[in-house]
Motif scaffolding. Structure first.
Motif, mmCIF file in Angstrom:
data_model
loop_
_atom_site.group_PDB
_atom_site.id
_atom_site.type_symbol
_atom_site.label_atom_id
_atom_site.label_comp_id
_atom_site.label_asym_id
_atom_site.label_seq_id
_atom_site.Cartn_x
_atom_site.Cartn_y
_atom_site.Cartn_z
ATOM 1 N N LEU A 210 35.704 35.522 -50.227
ATOM 2 C CA LEU A 210 35.935 34.554 -51.449
ATOM 3 C C LEU A 210 37.671 34.020 -51.373
ATOM 4 C CD1 LEU A 210 34.006 32.577 -51.781
ATOM 5 C CD2 LEU A 210 33.465 34.150 -54.324
ATOM 6 N N PHE A 211 37.913 34.940 -52.357
ATOM 7 C CA PHE A 211 39.518 34.633 -53.202
ATOM 8 C C PHE A 211 40.526 34.201 -52.608
ATOM 9 C CE2 PHE A 211 35.707 36.382 -55.723
ATOM 10 C CZ PHE A 211 35.283 36.128 -55.963
ATOM 11 N N GLY A 341 40.675 37.239 -57.880
ATOM 12 C CA GLY A 341 39.894 37.953 -57.661
ATOM 13 C C GLY A 341 39.591 39.593 -57.648
ATOM 14 N N PRO A 342 38.738 40.197 -58.000
ATOM 15 C CA PRO A 342 39.088 41.868 -57.158
ATOM 16 C C PRO A 342 39.679 42.320 -56.426
ATOM 17 C CG PRO A 342 36.615 41.214 -57.745
ATOM 18 C CD PRO A 342 37.053 40.147 -57.352
ATOM 19 N N GLU A 344 41.155 46.239 -53.853
ATOM 20 C CA GLU A 344 40.286 47.092 -52.863
ATOM 21 C C GLU A 344 39.155 47.789 -54.193
ATOM 22 O OE1 GLU A 344 44.180 48.650 -54.202
ATOM 23 O OE2 GLU A 344 43.190 46.628 -53.493
ATOM 24 N N THR A 345 39.733 47.563 -54.877
ATOM 25 C CA THR A 345 38.508 49.345 -55.892
ATOM 26 C C THR A 345 38.423 48.558 -56.819
ATOM 27 O OG1 THR A 345 40.666 49.324 -57.366
ATOM 28 C CG2 THR A 345 40.002 50.753 -55.472
ATOM 29 N N GLY A 346 38.135 46.934 -56.909
ATOM 30 C CA GLY A 346 37.232 45.793 -58.289
ATOM 31 C C GLY A 346 35.883 46.296 -57.546
ATOM 32 N N THR A 347 35.316 46.114 -58.694
ATOM 33 C CA THR A 347 33.738 45.319 -58.496
ATOM 34 C C THR A 347 33.452 43.958 -57.973
ATOM 35 O OG1 THR A 347 31.213 46.056 -58.868
ATOM 36 C CG2 THR A 347 33.530 45.626 -60.598
ATOM 37 N N MET A 348 31.881 43.531 -57.369
ATOM 38 C CA MET A 348 31.523 41.896 -57.282
ATOM 39 C C MET A 348 30.483 41.688 -57.864
ATOM 40 S SD MET A 348 33.431 40.902 -53.852
ATOM 41 C CE MET A 348 35.452 40.665 -52.602
ATOM 42 N N ARG A 349 30.086 42.998 -57.712
ATOM 43 C CA ARG A 349 28.246 42.802 -58.229
ATOM 44 C C ARG A 349 28.590 42.849 -60.065
ATOM 45 N NH1 ARG A 349 24.762 44.678 -54.007
ATOM 46 N NH2 ARG A 349 23.563 43.394 -55.839
#
Length: 926
Positions: A210-211, A341-342, A344-349
């Motif tokens: 998405l990003f 965006g986040p 590889e370890t960032g949350t999307m929730r």
């Protein structure tokens, strides 16, 4: 005496004088020389000598020193005080050595620590590879010289030359699979036609695209009506329009103090207010100055002009964390897109929007990706913070789902939610059981989740879910193939037999082989077996019918499967020669009819039929392998005595020969200065050039017969063309192999041939030097023949009067008055012809020879195509005569490739030769 001293010095350098040389000296000089040699042999040392200076400075000696010098046995030496006064290095321990001051004066490398080594300056002088980092290794230039395969990309591997060197099967594309020789070794269902296997490609976190996509943006929309909940701030621009009883228009920016100053009204504080509240306040202030606002006669419209910029900070697990300047209409998703965006370890929730130390919104990107809902996408304000925490739960789903990948979950979410995020099941999904691989403390465990319990299976981080595919297996399939009207797969019904199955397929075809058919059946252990039966008897009911089982394959063969492919051939003068399929009752007349009949040149009175002998007795008792019969027929395919009705057999060949002596119309052309130019037919095989010239009316008054030429196109038959290709290839190979292909390495390096492209260029030069490119020209079928028309006309039928061939072209040019000079001259040009001028004069008119001209190879190409070259005898050159219309061609010198001496080597050799000549001249002449 001075001259004698110099002679003695030369004697010391080159050795003693011979008898002839000694006789040239005066008696006094001979006595001094003999005395000197005697003293030299006795090796008597002198007591007191004075060192002489090496330069030309003036010597200052006392009287005693001078007397001592005169009485010294080395009075002629300039190093009188030295132990070796006559040596070039008198003060050295090794005066006769080239390196007298060295510890190893007789060594080639006297100053080296290892003077007797082949590599004295190396750290490893006795090694075969002294300059290598690993001189004693078998592979000194390899980084892995202690490895069994040091030059390999994988030197420590058992299979160093393979891409999968650590695999048990390095030669296979699926090197980590247990089933290497299968078409789908990584498949869970190895014998399946659809071996859907878990991909070995890396899986991506769902939503990262998405990003990362360039064509998807979350830029704020500025061309929209002013949002009523928009909060004003510093540097926002308000547009105030007063209409009705009064007309006024104001564009006012909010000051850092949060005020707007309306003329005649005064300052109004609007910062921190929504656009809706600010409009009410502005109308109230305006109504005090402008009448009719409250009654509606005067209208006040407030809108937003240019908006301000805000600063938003993104922290945590973002791809590009930092502070961003955004428009004041920006939302949380705008800031996420700006920062990538986040990571590889960032949350999307659970992405938090923090304002003044409080969480005002929490974003769930999956709601937008899966459901299309932009919940909590709040408008940002100055100094807002967006925090991206590390993810909490991640699970992998693979197999028969629409989107495989890594998905993020929230506490309490189940396998049903994960399958929904993955787009649901694929068409071939096996839904009854889903396999979950779960980390259980220090090891892993497998959990089988029933298809109706996915909503109760709560996800843990690290879960790997595999949705299997349905098996490529049928529980009621039977295959029917072969000579039936509807072959294919059929459903196995209770009590289905072979006869019933054939009736379902609308019966057997006419060509079905009724004496035999078979069923391929698998035993309980899946080993196949064959069951044969008489098809005709089964269908007629004279033999018992066969009950079919699951996975049976019934095959019915055609009669054509048992027949050899038969054909006959017709060659020669027919319109469509070639090979034809032999069908029953095909006669000789039928075959000629299939070949569209005879051509105009066919000799129909002698049609040959060649037939292979198949009789065993004839083959055994005689040497006859084939028979030939001749038949007479007319153009209308009427055979004599009904001979054309003879039936043909497999392998027969029919040959229709051509009429002897038959030729079509053959044409030649005559062009140029001729009275009637054009095309003429060759009336007979003896037609000559003189005949065509006469038929064309002779020459015009402007003709130049000496320049006439013939262009001939040689026509080769199929066999001759094959022979020419073979000879052409052999000639090229001989020329290339006969040339020395060894180039000097220094020359290649100097030429820049240090790469693949450089050596390719040198290979191209080698081919040019070999002359192999001339082969194509040698075998060119078109050529020019020089003609002597004057002699041809005077002596018709003579040796110069050629017989004509089809497509010959005779050209008679007009009178020529110039000569062209081309090639290696300074100014290639066209010169007027003069009978008195010789070839060198024409070259002089073209500026003379260039530096690369090959003068001994100059040749003249005359107007009629003839050529003459320069002849040489000793140092004399005899150039050919020049005629009008001729071309003088000066070729270029061939490329000379040899390893020349360097300038330093040349200077060294010349210096040594000059020194030796000067020394010999001094001794013998002076």
């Amino acid at each position: 005496m001075n001259r004698f001293k110099f002679v003695l010095l030369a004697i010391v350098m080159v050795g003693s004088l011979g008898a002839q040389d000694l006789s040239r000296l005066t008696p006094e000089q001979q006595a001094m020389y003999k005395k000197y040699m005697a003293e030299k042999n006795n090796s008597t040392q002198s007591n007191s000598y004075t060192n002489s200076s090496m330069d030309n400075s003036v010597e200052v000696r006392t009287i005693d020193e001078t007397d001592s010098l005169q009485n010294s046995q080395y009075k002629n030496s300039q190093y009188l005080n030295s132990q070796y006064p006559n040596s070039q290095y008198p003060n050295s321990q090794y005066p006769n050595s080239q390196y007298p001051n060295s510890q190893y004066p007789n060594s080639q490398y006297p100053n080296s620590q290892y003077p007797n080594s082949q590599y004295p300056n190396s750290q490893y002088p006795n090694s075969q590879y002294p300059n290598s980092q690993y001189p004693n290794s078998q592979y000194p230039n390899s980084q892995y010289q202690n490895s069994q395969y040091p030059n390999s990309q994988y030197p420590n591997s058992q299979y160093p030359n393979y891409q999968y060197q650590n695999s048990q099967y390095p030669n296979y594309q699926y090197q980590n699979s247990q089933y290497q020789n299968l078409q789908y070794p990584n498949s869970q269902y190895l014998s399946s036609q659809y071996p859907y296997f878990i991909p070995k490609v890396p899986l991506f976190v769902f939503g990262t695209y998405l990003f990362s996509k360039q064509n998807l943006t979350f830029e704020p929309q500025l061309n929209i009506p002013t949002p009523q909940n928009y909060i004003l701030g510093t540097y926002d621009e308000l547009i105030i329009v007063v209409s009705g009883l009064y007309e006024a228009n104001y564009k006012i920016k909010v000051t850092p103090e949060g005020l707007i100053n309306i003329p005649n009204i005064g300052p109004i504080k609007v910062a921190g207010k929504t656009i809706e509240d600010a409009t009410v306040l502005i109308k109230y202030k305006v109504s005090k100055i402008y009448q009719g606002v409250s009654s509606g006669e005067t209208k006040v419209n407030v809108s937003l002009g240019k908006i301000r910029s805000i600063r938003v900070t993104v922290v945590g697990e973002a791809t590009r964390p930092g502070t961003y300047t955004l428009p004041s209409l920006a939302t949380a998703y705008n800031a996420l897109y700006a920062c990538g965006g986040p990571n590889e370890t960032g949350t999307m929730r659970d992405i938090k929007v923090i304002r003044a130390g409080k969480i005002i919104a929490q974003l769930d990107v999956y709601q937008f990706l899966v459901d299309g809902l932009l919940k909590n996408n709040c408008a940002l304000q100055d100094e807002d913070i967006i925090k991206i925490d590390p993810y909490n739960i991640r699970a992998t789903i693979n197999g028969a789902v629409k989107h495989i990948g890594i998905f993020e979950g929230q506490p309490g979410e189940t396998l049903q939610d994960l399958i929904r995020y993955a787009g649901g099941y694929a068409e071939y999904a096996f839904k009854d059981k889903i396999t979950a691989y779960r980390i259980n403390g220090k090891d892993k465990t497998i959990v089988d989740v029933p298809g109706d319990q996915t909503q109760n299976f709560v996800l843990n981080s690290g879960d790997s879910i595999v949705v299997s595919y349905t098996l490529n297996k049928y529980d009621n399939r039977i295959d029917l193939k072969g000579s039936v009207f509807r072959p294919g797969a059929y459903a196995l019904e209770n009590g289905l037999t072979v006869k019933q199955l054939i009736e379902k397929a609308d019966g057997v075809k006419e060509d079905a082989y009724m004496n035999m058919a078979f069923i391929t059946r698998k035993k309980e252990n899946q080993i196949p077996e064959i069951i044969g039966f008489n098809l005709g008897e089964v269908l007629n009911g004279t033999a018992p019918d066969i009950l079919l089982q699951k996975d049976d394959q019934v095959e019915i063969r055609s009669l054509f499967d048992f027949r050899e492919k038969e054909s006959v051939t017709i060659l020669g003068e027919v319109k469509q020669p070639g090979k034809y399929i032999l069908i029953d009752n095909l006669s000789l007349k039928d075959l000629i009819f299939k070949a569209k009949g005879f051509t105009e040149m066919a000799a129909t009175d002698s049609v040959e039929l060649v037939r292979v002998v198949r009789d065993q007795k004839t083959l055994y008792n005689t040497n006859k392998k084939s028979t030939v019969k001749k038949y007479a027929v007319d153009k209308d395919l009427n055979f004599k005595n009904g001979e054309g009705d003879v039936l043909l057999e497999n392998g027969d060949q029919v040959i229709v020969r051509s009429i002897s002596g038959f030729e079509g119309i053959r044409l030649v052309r005559i062009e140029g200065e001729i009275l009637h130019p054009g095309s003429y037919n060759i009336r007979n095989k003896a037609e000559r050039i003189s005949d065509i010239v006469k038929r064309a009316g002779g020459f015009s008054k402007y003709a130049y017969p000496q320049g006439a030429f013939l262009i001939r196109q040689e026509k080769a038959s199929g066999t001759e063309q094959k022979l020419n290709r073979i000879m052409q290839e052999n000639s090229r190979n001989q020329l290339e192999n006969a040339t020395n292909k060894a180039f000097d390495a220094n020359m290649l390096k100097a030429a820049g041939a240090t790469s693949v492209q450089g050596y390719t260029a040198m290979d191209s030069i080698q081919k040019k030097l070999s002359g192999s490119g001339v082969v194509e020209k040698l075998y060119n079928s078109e050529g020019v023949v020089a003609l002597d028309l004057e002699q041809i006309i005077n002596q018709p039928g003579g040796k110069y009067d050629f017989k004509l061939e089809e497509d010959d072209v005779i050209f008679i040019p007009r009178e020529l008055q110039t000569v062209r000079v081309v090639g290696q001259v300074l100014f290639p040009t066209i010169v007027r012809f003069e009978k008195s001028m010789r070839l060198k004069e024409y070259i002089s008119n073209s500026g003379g020879f260039s530096i690369n001209a090959n003068r001994s190879k100059v040749f003249v190409l005359y107007a009629n195509g003839a050529a003459k070259s320069t002849k040489t005898f000793l140092w004399f050159k005899f150039y050919p005569h020049v005629q009008p219309g001729a071309r003088i061609i000066v070729p270029e010198n061939p490329i000379e490739i040899r390893n020349k001496l360097t300038p330093a080597e040349s200077v060294g050799i010349l210096t040594s030769i000059s020194s030796a000549i000067a020394l010999i001249y001094t001794i013998l002449i002076k």
